[in-house]
Design a protein around this motif. Structure first.
Motif, short mmCIF file in Angstrom:
data_model
loop_
_atom_site.label_atom_id
_atom_site.label_comp_id
_atom_site.label_asym_id
_atom_site.label_seq_id
_atom_site.Cartn_x
_atom_site.Cartn_y
_atom_site.Cartn_z
N THR A 32 38.45 39.75 38.40
CA THR A 32 38.76 40.75 37.69
C THR A 32 39.67 41.76 38.51
O THR A 32 40.67 42.41 37.87
N SER A 43 36.65 40.54 31.04
CA SER A 43 37.51 41.10 32.17
C SER A 43 39.04 41.14 31.82
O SER A 43 39.85 41.92 32.16
N SER A 44 39.51 40.15 31.10
CA SER A 44 40.90 40.04 30.85
C SER A 44 41.36 41.17 30.10
O SER A 44 42.68 41.70 30.24
C1 LIG Z 1 35.38 34.71 35.12
C2 LIG Z 1 36.70 35.26 34.33
C3 LIG Z 1 37.43 36.59 35.08
C4 LIG Z 1 36.77 37.23 36.07
O1 LIG Z 1 36.65 36.61 37.23
P1 LIG Z 1 35.52 37.38 38.31
O2 LIG Z 1 35.88 36.56 39.46
O3 LIG Z 1 34.35 37.19 37.53
O4 LIG Z 1 35.85 38.82 38.24
C5 LIG Z 1 38.59 36.92 34.09
N1 LIG Z 1 39.10 36.20 33.24
C6 LIG Z 1 38.43 35.18 32.65
C7 LIG Z 1 38.86 34.58 31.55
C8 LIG Z 1 37.38 34.84 33.25
O5 LIG Z 1 36.48 33.47 32.50
#
Ligand SMILES: *Cc1c(COP(=O)(O)O)cnc(C)c1O
Length: 374
Positions: free
Chosen positions: A59, A86-87
């Protein structure tokens, strides 16, 4: 049965992983140091990109990319409607506006046609400035970069590849994390390349952005971390995690191949009973998830229950379109169409997927699914 068997992986590689962790403990350096530098070099070489900057999680990696480009208030950033939170979350964090884009019904990745419609909508009907596309490599398969790259060029937009699930995938031999102007990944334990905690990385060929990213990661450092020239973050990968990742990277391709064999076996057994994942011929997926679609929500519930009763874990990625999430619903655009995402959210189901899944287990899973499908 495990959804993603991290314990089996550890048991297979216990000695070398324990040894790597012990070495960090003995050396007494827990932030930065040689393992982090070596990992960044190895990852950049693996992906085929000039710079790799590790950070605290996937993230932060996305947020740092937006910060390096100076994206903020008044800017529109295009994000698929069907992805992990997160995206899109990072877009309002930097003050910009996410604009959601529907997906392709076969690949579950951003639909280039819907992307163009969303860009035109922003151009024609808002005061926002289109700035960037976040293309997600969902479930392990790279997005349609042949077309998305052209659209990015045509509209002068930055292309950010979110390869948190995509690491290990490729298109015609070009590896995931090499498709964006900046690309990011996550080392969350259950991701294709996972560590034993949180971790992330950012990739780019661009020297100035790489230098900016290194500064933003460490409190906006200038000459050193006590010389602060911009407002940044504290986002670093721990030394222990880097040491673990260096070990895991060595057998990563082998595990990815095994996941491809598992996926092929699933598809062979499930073909004609449920909608199985579709991969374009030139695409190689890392298979972060193997996701099927049932006829409707009721069939999915039935399948999940029957699988659960048989001791088989499943997960629904994702139950809600981003534009319907409480935190993001104010950004929904009623003029744009999200029907593929909406249908997918009601019928998708992800099955156990990892390199240690055995043929007998795959057969049991498929037999159970077939018992609830027509
Ligand atoms: C898991 C994930 C993230 C974020 O990753 P983190 O390390 O958990 O912050 C972002 N984008 C996608 C598509 C994800 O699956």
């Amino acid at each position: 049965m495990e959804f993603r068997d991290l314990k089996a992986q550890y048991q297979h590689h216990k000695e070398e992983i324990d040894d790597a962790i012990r070495r960090v403990l003995s050396n007494g350096g827990f932030i930065g140091g040689a393992p982090v530098r070596e990992l960044e070099e190895k990852l950049a070489e693996y992906v085929g990109v000039k710079h790799c900057i590790t950070c605290a999680n996937g993230t932060d990696a996305l947020q740092l990319a937006l910060m390096a480009w100076g994206i903020g208030p008044g800017d529109a950033v295009f994000v698929p409607d069907f992805t992990f939170f997160s995206s899109a979350e990072v877009v309002p964090v930097v003050g910009a506006t996410p604009v959601f884009v529907d997906i392709d019904a076969d690949t579950y990745n951003m639909s280039p046609d819907s992307l163009e419609k969303a860009i035109q909508y922003v151009h024609n009907s808002t005061d926002l400035r289109p700035r960037a596309i976040v293309a997600v490599d969902l479930f392990g398969q790279p997005a349609d970069y042949d077309r998305i790259r052209k659209i990015a060029q045509q509209y002068h937009l930055f292309l950010l590849e979110d390869a948190a699930q995509g690491f290990g995938g490729s298109i015609r031999g070009k590896r995931a994390c090499a498709f964006g102007d900046i690309s990011t990944t996550s080392f969350f334990p259950a991701k294709p390349l996972g560590c034993y905690g949180d971790g992330g990385a950012i990739f780019t060929d661009h020297d100035e952005w790489a230098a900016l990213l290194r500064s933003y990661c460490v409190h906006g450092k200038g000459a050193d971390k006590y010389d602060n020239v911009r407002i940044g973050m504290n986002s670093r990968l721990d030394t222990i995690q880097a040491a673990v990742l260096l070990k895991k990277l060595a057998f990563f391709d082998e595990e990815t191949e095994k996941c491809n064999r598992v996926a092929a076996e699933y598809s062979r057994l499930l073909q004609g009973h449920v909608k199985t994942p579709v991969a374009a011929p030139e695409m190689y997926s890392g298979w972060a998830q193997y996701t099927i679609r049932l006829e409707d929500e009721q069939h999915r519930e039935d399948a999940m229950q029957r699988l659960k009763d048989a001791g088989i874990p499943t997960a629904v990625y994702y139950k809600k379109p981003l534009h319907k999430q409480e935190a993001l619903k104010d950004y929904a655009v009623s003029e744009l169409d999200y029907h593929v995402t909406e249908q997918t959210c009601l019928s998708c189901l992800s099955l156990p997927m990892h390199a240690y899944l055995e043929t007998g287990e795959i057969e049991k899973i498929c037999e159970t699914i077939k018992s609830v499908t027509p």
